[in-house]
Design a protein around this motif. Structure first.
Motif, PDB file in Angstrom:
ATOM      1  N   THR A  77       0.826  -1.209   0.000  1.00 55.63           N
ATOM      2  CA  THR A  77       0.000   0.000   0.000  1.00 55.63           C
ATOM      3  C   THR A  77       0.858   1.256   0.000  1.00 55.63           C
ATOM      4  N   THR A  78       1.918   1.251   0.806  1.00 56.44           N
ATOM      5  CA  THR A  78       2.800   2.415   0.866  1.00 56.44           C
ATOM      6  C   THR A  78       3.456   2.690  -0.482  1.00 56.44           C
ATOM      7  N   LEU A  79       3.988   1.651  -1.109  1.00 61.05           N
ATOM      8  CA  LEU A  79       4.624   1.823  -2.412  1.00 61.05           C
ATOM      9  C   LEU A  79       3.619   2.256  -3.480  1.00 61.05           C
ATOM     10  N   THR A  80       2.412   1.705  -3.420  1.00 60.16           N
ATOM     11  CA  THR A  80       1.380   2.073  -4.396  1.00 60.16           C
ATOM     12  C   THR A  80       0.969   3.531  -4.242  1.00 60.16           C
ATOM     13  N   ILE A  81       0.797   3.994  -3.009  1.00 60.72           N
ATOM     14  CA  ILE A  81       0.416   5.392  -2.772  1.00 60.72           C
ATOM     15  C   ILE A  81       1.503   6.336  -3.281  1.00 60.72           C
ATOM     16  N   ILE A  82       2.763   5.967  -3.075  1.00 59.56           N
ATOM     17  CA  ILE A  82       3.861   6.807  -3.575  1.00 59.56           C
ATOM     18  C   ILE A  82       3.807   6.901  -5.100  1.00 59.56           C
ATOM     19  N   CYS A  83       3.601   5.769  -5.764  1.00 58.38           N
ATOM     20  CA  CYS A  83       3.533   5.763  -7.232  1.00 58.38           C
ATOM     21  C   CYS A  83       2.320   6.549  -7.736  1.00 58.38           C
ATOM     22  N   LEU A  84       1.170   6.400  -7.062  1.00 60.33           N
ATOM     23  CA  LEU A  84      -0.020   7.139  -7.469  1.00 60.33           C
ATOM     24  C   LEU A  84       0.152   8.634  -7.255  1.00 60.33           C
ATOM     25  N   ALA A  85       0.861   9.022  -6.191  1.00 56.52           N
ATOM     26  CA  ALA A  85       1.119  10.445  -5.957  1.00 56.52           C
ATOM     27  C   ALA A  85       2.025  11.016  -7.050  1.00 56.52           C
ATOM     28  N   ILE A  86       3.008  10.246  -7.480  1.00 56.26           N
ATOM     29  CA  ILE A  86       3.886  10.701  -8.564  1.00 56.26           C
ATOM     30  C   ILE A  86       3.094  10.868  -9.863  1.00 56.26           C
ATOM     31  N   MET A  87       2.134   9.951 -10.099  1.00 61.66           N
ATOM     32  CA  MET A  87       1.295  10.024 -11.296  1.00 61.66           C
ATOM     33  C   MET A  87       0.181  11.066 -11.167  1.00 61.66           C
ATOM     34  N   LYS A  88       0.051  11.685  -9.974  1.00 61.82           N
ATOM     35  CA  LYS A  88      -0.962  12.709  -9.715  1.00 61.82           C
ATOM     36  C   LYS A  88      -2.379  12.167  -9.936  1.00 61.82           C
ATOM     37  N   MET A  89      -2.629  10.995  -9.373  1.00 58.72           N
ATOM     38  CA  MET A  89      -3.947  10.376  -9.464  1.00 58.72           C
ATOM     39  C   MET A  89      -4.875  10.989  -8.412  1.00 58.72           C
ATOM     40  N   PRO A  90      -6.184  11.087  -8.706  1.00 61.45           N
ATOM     41  CA  PRO A  90      -7.129  11.632  -7.715  1.00 61.45           C
ATOM     42  C   PRO A  90      -7.490  10.582  -6.667  1.00 61.45           C
ATOM     43  N   GLN A  91      -8.000  11.056  -5.524  1.00 62.50           N
ATOM     44  CA  GLN A  91      -8.484  10.179  -4.448  1.00 62.50           C
ATOM     45  C   GLN A  91      -7.440   9.122  -4.067  1.00 62.50           C
ATOM     46  N   ILE A  92      -6.247   9.598  -3.750  1.00 62.00           N
ATOM     47  CA  ILE A  92      -5.135   8.678  -3.473  1.00 62.00           C
ATOM     48  C   ILE A  92      -5.413   7.818  -2.245  1.00 62.00           C
ATOM     49  N   ALA A 121      -7.154   5.167 -13.865  1.00 57.29           N
ATOM     50  CA  ALA A 121      -6.070   5.699 -14.685  1.00 57.29           C
ATOM     51  C   ALA A 121      -6.549   6.032 -16.098  1.00 57.29           C
ATOM     52  N   TYR A 122      -7.449   5.222 -16.627  1.00 56.72           N
ATOM     53  CA  TYR A 122      -7.955   5.469 -17.982  1.00 56.72           C
ATOM     54  C   TYR A 122      -8.799   6.741 -18.034  1.00 56.72           C
ATOM     55  N   THR A 123      -9.595   6.966 -16.987  1.00 56.80           N
ATOM     56  CA  THR A 123     -10.426   8.176 -16.956  1.00 56.80           C
ATOM     57  C   THR A 123      -9.588   9.438 -16.752  1.00 56.80           C
ATOM     58  N   VAL A 124      -8.417   9.305 -16.142  1.00 57.15           N
ATOM     59  CA  VAL A 124      -7.582  10.474 -15.864  1.00 57.15           C
ATOM     60  C   VAL A 124      -6.622  10.777 -17.009  1.00 57.15           C
ATOM     61  N   GLY A 125      -5.869   9.776 -17.441  1.00 55.04           N
ATOM     62  CA  GLY A 125      -4.826  10.027 -18.431  1.00 55.04           C
ATOM     63  C   GLY A 125      -4.856   9.140 -19.654  1.00 55.04           C
ATOM     64  N   GLY A 126      -5.897   8.335 -19.825  1.00 61.66           N
ATOM     65  CA  GLY A 126      -5.995   7.493 -21.009  1.00 61.66           C
ATOM     66  C   GLY A 126      -5.093   6.261 -20.916  1.00 61.66           C
ATOM     67  N   MET A 127      -4.766   5.715 -22.080  1.00 65.95           N
ATOM     68  CA  MET A 127      -4.005   4.472 -22.146  1.00 65.95           C
ATOM     69  C   MET A 127      -2.596   4.620 -21.608  1.00 65.95           C
ATOM     70  N   GLN A 128      -2.048   5.819 -21.671  1.00 63.06           N
ATOM     71  CA  GLN A 128      -0.688   6.033 -21.171  1.00 63.06           C
ATOM     72  C   GLN A 128      -0.606   5.741 -19.673  1.00 63.06           C
ATOM     73  N   ASP A 129      -1.563   6.281 -18.917  1.00 64.20           N
ATOM     74  CA  ASP A 129      -1.576   6.022 -17.477  1.00 64.20           C
ATOM     75  C   ASP A 129      -1.901   4.557 -17.173  1.00 64.20           C
ATOM     76  N   VAL A 130      -2.722   3.915 -18.000  1.00 60.77           N
ATOM     77  CA  VAL A 130      -3.021   2.492 -17.806  1.00 60.77           C
ATOM     78  C   VAL A 130      -1.749   1.661 -17.959  1.00 60.77           C
ATOM     79  N   ILE A 131      -0.920   2.021 -18.933  1.00 59.53           N
ATOM     80  CA  ILE A 131       0.356   1.309 -19.122  1.00 59.53           C
ATOM     81  C   ILE A 131       1.251   1.499 -17.900  1.00 59.53           C
ATOM     82  N   TYR A 132       1.285   2.729 -17.372  1.00 65.08           N
ATOM     83  CA  TYR A 132       2.078   2.978 -16.168  1.00 65.08           C
ATOM     84  C   TYR A 132       1.575   2.124 -14.993  1.00 65.08           C
ATOM     85  N   ILE A 133       0.234   2.011 -14.867  1.00 67.66           N
ATOM     86  CA  ILE A 133      -0.340   1.201 -13.796  1.00 67.66           C
ATOM     87  C   ILE A 133       0.037  -0.267 -13.980  1.00 67.66           C
TER      88      ILE A 133
END
Length: 222
Positions: A77-92, A121-133
């Motif tokens: 969870t900690t590592l995932t939250i850090i990665c989501l914060a870097i990707m600037k995802m909502p509702q972290i 990720a798809y609703t926020v940044g499209g396929m690019q963010d999905v690939i990152y996920i």
């Protein structure tokens, strides 16, 4: 119709589980007292004693594994939250809570969390963010399987990392995902039964040390 029947079956199981849990909680002392009376049976007392012994050992082993899985879930969870914060995802924090609950399921939990994370990720940044996920989940899955799982399991069961790693590999090879879940508990259970290694050895040493310390304090007071 099939969906309604399936929902009704799940709802009935949930209600029955709540009812049984309620009665178990309010009559816990009576349950324990009545269950122990089976050990005094003149005919099958020896059988109930063996069942009690093996059940006690097995539940202790799984308790240790649950503690290790809880620590793994916190790390994931900690590592995932850090990665989501870097990707600037909502509702972290909401996503982090979802990942934590999914991570309580060994190995498969990380993959299960892929579905909601990919949708967001798809609703926020499209396929690019999905690939990152997808890349993030692949890295976390590898980290859990080959680093966190052996490390935490070995520390909780007091087994060498090499043995833990080999048991996990063999369990995954022969039984798939279920092997990763039950291989270490079963291996530790047999070690405990055979008298090779006591699963609660560390706890017993702590109890002995505390008892010796309390005895020394009593002597000093006298």
């Amino acid at each position: 119709t099939a969906a309604v029947k399936g929902f009704g079956s799940v709802a009935m199981s949930f209600v029955m589980a709540l009812v049984l849990s309620f009665f178990y909680t309010i009559e816990l002392k009576e349950m324990v007292s009545f269950t122990k009376s089976f050990l005094k049976s003149d005919l099958f007392g020896w059988l109930f004693e063996d069942i009690y012994y093996f059940g006690y050992k097995f539940t202790n082993t799984f308790g240790v594994v649950l503690e290790a899985q809880f620590m793994i879930a916190i790390c994931n969870t900690t590592l995932t939250i850090i990665c989501l914060a870097i990707m600037k995802m909502p509702q972290i924090f909401a996503l982090g809570l979802l990942v934590f609950i999914c991570s309580l399921v060994p190995v498969a939990g990380v993959i299960i969390s892929l579905i909601p994370l990919s949708l967001v990720a798809y609703t926020v940044g499209g396929m690019q963010d999905v690939i990152y996920i997808l890349i993030m989940i692949a890295v976390l899955h590898t980290l859990e399987t080959y680093i966190l799982n052996p490390k935490f399991m070995s520390s909780k069961t007091e087994l060498p990392i090499f043995y833990t790693f080999v048991v996990l590999l063999l369990g995954e090879h022969f039984f798939g995902t279920w092997g990763l879940i039950v291989s270490v508990p079963i291996f530790t259970f047999f070690l405990d039964i055979l008298g090779v290694k006591n699963i609660n050895g560390k706890q017993e040493r702590l109890k002995k040390a505390r008892s010796k310390l309390s005895e020394a304090r009593k002597r000093e007071q006298e």
